[in-house]
Structure formats: structure tokens, C-alpha cells
Design a protein around this motif. Sequence first.
Motif, PDB file in Angstrom:
ATOM      1  N   UNK A  67       0.825  -1.203   0.000  1.00  0.00           N
ATOM      2  CA  UNK A  67       0.000   0.000   0.000  1.00  0.00           C
ATOM      3  C   UNK A  67       0.856   1.248   0.000  1.00  0.00           C
ATOM      4  N   UNK A  68       0.446   2.242  -0.802  1.00  0.00           N
ATOM      5  CA  UNK A  68       1.229   3.480  -0.857  1.00  0.00           C
ATOM      6  C   UNK A  68       0.325   4.666  -1.160  1.00  0.00           C
ATOM      7  N   UNK A  69       0.822   5.833  -0.766  1.00  0.00           N
ATOM      8  CA  UNK A  69       0.161   7.100  -1.080  1.00  0.00           C
ATOM      9  C   UNK A  69       1.239   8.120  -1.371  1.00  0.00           C
ATOM     10  N   UNK A  70       1.103   8.839  -2.491  1.00  0.00           N
ATOM     11  CA  UNK A  70       2.069   9.891  -2.816  1.00  0.00           C
ATOM     12  C   UNK A  70       2.082  10.958  -1.740  1.00  0.00           C
ATOM     13  N   UNK A  82       2.234   7.958   7.181  1.00  0.00           N
ATOM     14  CA  UNK A  82       1.572   9.150   6.675  1.00  0.00           C
ATOM     15  C   UNK A  82       2.562  10.166   6.152  1.00  0.00           C
ATOM     16  N   UNK A  83       2.046  11.101   5.373  1.00  0.00           N
ATOM     17  CA  UNK A  83       2.880  12.162   4.826  1.00  0.00           C
ATOM     18  C   UNK A  83       3.201  11.911   3.370  1.00  0.00           C
ATOM     19  N   UNK A 112      -2.662   8.578  -5.147  1.00  0.00           N
ATOM     20  CA  UNK A 112      -1.729   9.661  -5.447  1.00  0.00           C
ATOM     21  C   UNK A 112      -1.790  10.730  -4.370  1.00  0.00           C
ATOM     22  N   UNK A 113      -2.989  11.274  -4.153  1.00  0.00           N
ATOM     23  CA  UNK A 113      -3.240  12.263  -3.107  1.00  0.00           C
ATOM     24  C   UNK A 113      -4.484  11.778  -2.364  1.00  0.00           C
ATOM     25  N   UNK A 114      -4.273  11.165  -1.202  1.00  0.00           N
ATOM     26  CA  UNK A 114      -5.398  10.632  -0.451  1.00  0.00           C
ATOM     27  C   UNK A 114      -4.955   9.527   0.496  1.00  0.00           C
ATOM     28  N   UNK A 115      -5.918   8.732   0.903  1.00  0.00           N
ATOM     29  CA  UNK A 115      -5.671   7.722   1.923  1.00  0.00           C
ATOM     30  C   UNK A 115      -5.970   6.330   1.408  1.00  0.00           C
ATOM     31  N   UNK A 116      -5.194   5.371   1.929  1.00  0.00           N
ATOM     32  CA  UNK A 116      -5.414   3.950   1.654  1.00  0.00           C
ATOM     33  C   UNK A 116      -5.625   3.279   3.008  1.00  0.00           C
ATOM     34  N   UNK A 117      -6.766   2.612   3.174  1.00  0.00           N
ATOM     35  CA  UNK A 117      -7.058   1.916   4.434  1.00  0.00           C
ATOM     36  C   UNK A 117      -7.563   0.519   4.136  1.00  0.00           C
ATOM     37  N   UNK A 118      -7.007  -0.468   4.851  1.00  0.00           N
ATOM     38  CA  UNK A 118      -7.474  -1.854   4.751  1.00  0.00           C
ATOM     39  C   UNK A 118      -7.988  -2.234   6.131  1.00  0.00           C
TER      40      UNK A 118
END
Length: 121
Positions: A67-70, A82-83, A112-118
Motif C-alpha cells: 500500500x502506498x500514497x504519494x 503518513x505524509x 496519489x493524493x489521499x488515503x489507503x485503508x485496509x
Amino acid sequence: MVAREYDRAAGNIELDLRKLDLSLPGEGATAPAPPGTAADAVRTAASVGMGNLEVWVPANADVTLRGSAGLGHVQFGDRESGGSNARVDVVEDLGADGVRSGRPIVLDLHAGLGNVEVHRG
């Protein structure tokens, strides 16, 4: 049925995998995977350019996550980041029962810009 890939430029993706049949062929859903068995994994990828990505998996599912977020937040259970360039990688989390059983779930998730939650449950 789970698609190989989900993609959205903007907005949210919600994916509920809790009712997936993860049983091995010819066995019950709770049967342990025999040693050396290469159970066919349920694999899916999801990406959102700007927005949130939420996935629910069964409480006892065996899960591997990339999981990743820019720029945002990534969380799976008590693992979080985070960040900028947030990332959570998990290999074979066996779930609440702690037993390798059934077909594993392999997730490749990116915002890209936001959140990933499992979430489990």
C-alpha cells in the motif's frame, strides 16, 4: 468476482472482499492449507489519483499488502504511515486466527493524493 484492477482518477474506491469464498478446492473455508501447497491467491490492484481507497477483508483471511500514497495516509491494522510517500508493506498477515488457511488475498493499493485503508472484519 474480484476484478484484477480498479482505477479512478478522482473520487473514492470502496472494495468489500469480506464475502469472498477463500476455500481451497475440495475443502472447507477453514481448512488449513497443506504444507507446500501453492494456493491460488485472490489478487487485485486499485489506484486512485485523488481520493480515498478503502478495502475490507475477512477477519481470518491471509493478506499480503503493498500500500502506498504519494501524499496521504496508509493503514492496515496497527501498521500505518503518513505524509509524503507513505507506504505500508505487509507479507502474509494471517488474520485474527493466526493460521495459514484458504486462499490468500494479495492487494496492491495506491493513492496519489489521499488515503489507503485496509480493514478486517
